[in-house]
Each structure stands twice: as structure tokens, then as C-alpha cells.
Write an enzyme that holds these catalytic residues in place. Structure first.
Site, PDB file in Angstrom:
ATOM      1  N   SER A 119       0.866  -1.189   0.000  1.00 50.68           N
ATOM      2  CA  SER A 119       0.000   0.000   0.000  1.00 50.68           C
ATOM      3  C   SER A 119       0.896   1.230   0.000  1.00 50.68           C
ATOM      4  CB  SER A 119      -0.847  -0.015   1.280  1.00 50.68           C
ATOM      5  OG  SER A 119      -1.473   1.234   1.494  1.00 50.68           O
ATOM      6  N   TYR A 159      -2.141  -1.206  10.413  1.00 47.05           N
ATOM      7  CA  TYR A 159      -2.097  -1.312   8.947  1.00 47.05           C
ATOM      8  C   TYR A 159      -0.751  -0.800   8.415  1.00 47.05           C
ATOM      9  CZ  TYR A 159      -3.985  -1.032   4.147  1.00 47.05           C
ATOM     10  OH  TYR A 159      -4.224  -1.192   2.805  1.00 47.05           O
TER      11      TYR A 159
END
Ligand code: NAD
Length: 257
Positions: A139, A152
């Protein structure tokens, strides 16, 4: 480019980016292993539909990517694994001092640890086959941080780090390992963040998308699952034989800032 005869295992692929990548891989002729933790008729129907539409073999294998033994079993059951796409992932947003421990553990397990287990199981199969691709869906949050996404961001930075190590350990094999770092892609994972954000900032949907979600994405456009599938196809091509241990950002300029 054809991926005919190759098998692609894509974790977390009954929805969103994983399904988009599986579809582009099937279009390129690869046989596909779809996966998620559920085992519904819908999951198996999805496999049948993809197989019919693209004339390739598609199997759905249920395995919970939060469990190491099930990650390894997925690869064993697949039998072949020329292309491993570690895509399964979840999100939870909270301040670190209020972050629920079980959410932290689940994010680290699904978004990072699963790639350790699947890669460990897949590399011997790739070495035996004489070709392989490990592609980790990280990401922009594998390269940059945002508040309230501690687990995350930690998991995605860890995944990027692991990708580099796998690349070094396979540098003399005909195997590459890379991470793709998407910015925002409009999938169920992102869709789920919209209602809370609307409430939090008292904004309508369009304003949340433009001013909150895409605030750091200079293009002001979502990346698409088709584009991500196209990047995976490129990484599987011979043009990418010497691309290993790196990240490819698909983020509309986010990480250029
Ligand atoms: P999504 O929620 O649509 O898909 C997530 C997939 O993971 C689903 O197929 C789900 O069933 C599966 N999954 C969840 N928990 C699982 C488990 N325990 N075992 C097996 N499978 C499990 O989300 P998405 O947006 O398509 O995300 C896919 C990946 O892309 C994630 O790793 C996510 O972090 C990453 N990503 C997404 C975006 C975005 O904007 N959507 C941006 C950057 C990175």
C-alpha cells in the site's frame, strides 16, 4: 504476453483488488486459485464463472489467512504456484491508545504474517518449477504513514521489508519478489470507511471522497483493480525479469509528495 500453463494463487480474491487481479491473470491465460476465509456457494460460483469466461482452470480454496497453518495448506492444496499474489488484507482505524488488541493482532496476521507463511511454502515449489513470481500487495501505507492506522501501516511497512528479503534470498533463482503499493482503490475495504468518515466530519459522500480519501492522491482519481492486474501482468513478463526487491506505486502521485 501469455501466462498459459502458469498457476496464480491469489490470497483474499473473492472481492476487490484480489478478484480484479485474478481476472486479469485469467485473461492472460493463467490458471487461478481463488481464496478467502469463507466457503459459500457464491465463492465456488465465482470460480466457475471466471473459468467459463476465460477458458482457464479456476479453483476456489477456502483458507483463513490469519492462521499460519491454513496459509501453508493453501499452497499445498494448490499443488502448483508459479505466481503468488499476497493480497488478503483488512483495515481498522483507531487511535493507538484505543486500538483494540484483537484488531491489531488480526491486521498483523492477515496483512503481513500470511505472506511469510505462503511465501515459505511456495518458494520450494517455484524453485522446482524453475520460475516464480512473488507479488505482495502492500500500500502507499507501506511507504508513508497516516494517523489512526498503526496496525495497517506497521503491517504494510513490514510486508515491504519482507519483500526485499525474499528478493535477496531468491536473487540467484529465476524468481522475483516485488511489492505493489496502491493508493486508494474503490473496493469494499475503502467503501466501508466512507459512512464513518461522513459522520465524523459531517460531510456528504462526494466531499469525503474528494477531500478526505483522495486528499493525498494528487490525481484525485481512484486507482482501479484492472490497473493493478495490469501491473501484476507486467511483473510476470520477461521485461520484469530483473525487477526484484522493489516497490511499484500505483497511487496517482501520493508518494511523490
Ligand atoms: P476487500 O475488502 O475488497 O478485499 C479483501 C480480501 O481479503 C477479500 O477477498 C476478503 O475476503 C479477504 N480476506 C479478509 N480476511 C481474510 C482472511 N482472514 N483470510 C483470507 N482472506 C481474507 O479489500 P481490497 O481493497 O480489495 O484490499 C485488498 C488488498 O489491497 C489488501 O491487502 C489491502 O490492504 C490492499 N490495499 C487496498 C487499497 C484500497 O484502496 N482498496 C489500497 C492499498 C492497498
Amino acid at each position: 504476453m501469455t501466462l498459459k500453463g502458469k498457476t496464480a494463487v491469489i490470497t483474499g480474491s473473492n472481492s476487490g483488488i484480489g478478484l480484479g487481479i485474478a481476472t486479469e491473470m485469467a485473461i492472460a491465460g493463467a490458471n487461478i486459485i481463488l481464496n478467502s476465509f469463507s466457503d459459500s456457494q457464491e465463492d465456488h460460483d465465482l470460480a466457475e464463472k471466471l473459468a467459463k469466461e476465460h477458458g482457464v482452470e479456476v479453483r476456489y480454496i477456502q483458507a483463513d489467512m490469519s492462521k499460519g497453518d491454513q496459509c501453508r495448506a493453501l499452497i499445498e492444496q494448490a499443488g502448483r504456484c508459479d505466481i503468488l499474489v499476497n493480497n488478503a488484507g483488512i483495515q481498522h482505524v483507531a487511535a493507538i491508545d484505543e486500538f483494540p488488541v484483537e484488531k491489531w493482532d488480526a491486521i498483523i496476521a492477515i496483512n503481513m504474517n500470511s505472506a511469510f507463511h505462503t511465501t515459505a511454502a511456495a518458494l520450494p515449489i517455484m524453485r522446482k518449477a524453475g520460475w516464480g513470481r512473488v507479488i505482495n500487495i502492500a500500500s502507499a501505507h507501506g511507504l508513508r504513514a497516516s494517523p489512526f492506522k498503526s496496525a495497517y501501516v506497521a503491517a504494510k511497512h513490514g510486508l515491504v521489508g519482507m519483500t526485499k528479503v525474499v528478493a535477496l534470498e531468491t536473487a540467484r533463482d529465476p524468481i522475483t519478489a516485488n511489492a505493489i503499493c496502491p493508493g486508494y482503490v474503490l473496493t469494499p475495504l475503502v467503501e466501508a470507511q466512507i459512512p464513518d468518515t461522513m459522520k465524523k466530519y459531517d460531510m456528504d459522500r462526494e466531499t469525503v471522497i474528494r477531500d478526505v480519501l483522495l486528499e493525498r492522491q494528487p490525481s484525485k482519481e481512484f486507482a482501479t483493480t484492472e490497473q493493478l492486474g495490469g501491473v501484476v501482468q507486467f511483473l510476470c513478463s520477461s521485461a520484469a525479469d530483473q525487477i526484484t526487491g522493489t516497490t511499484i506505486s500505483v497511487d496517482g502521485g501520493w508518494t511523490a509528495m
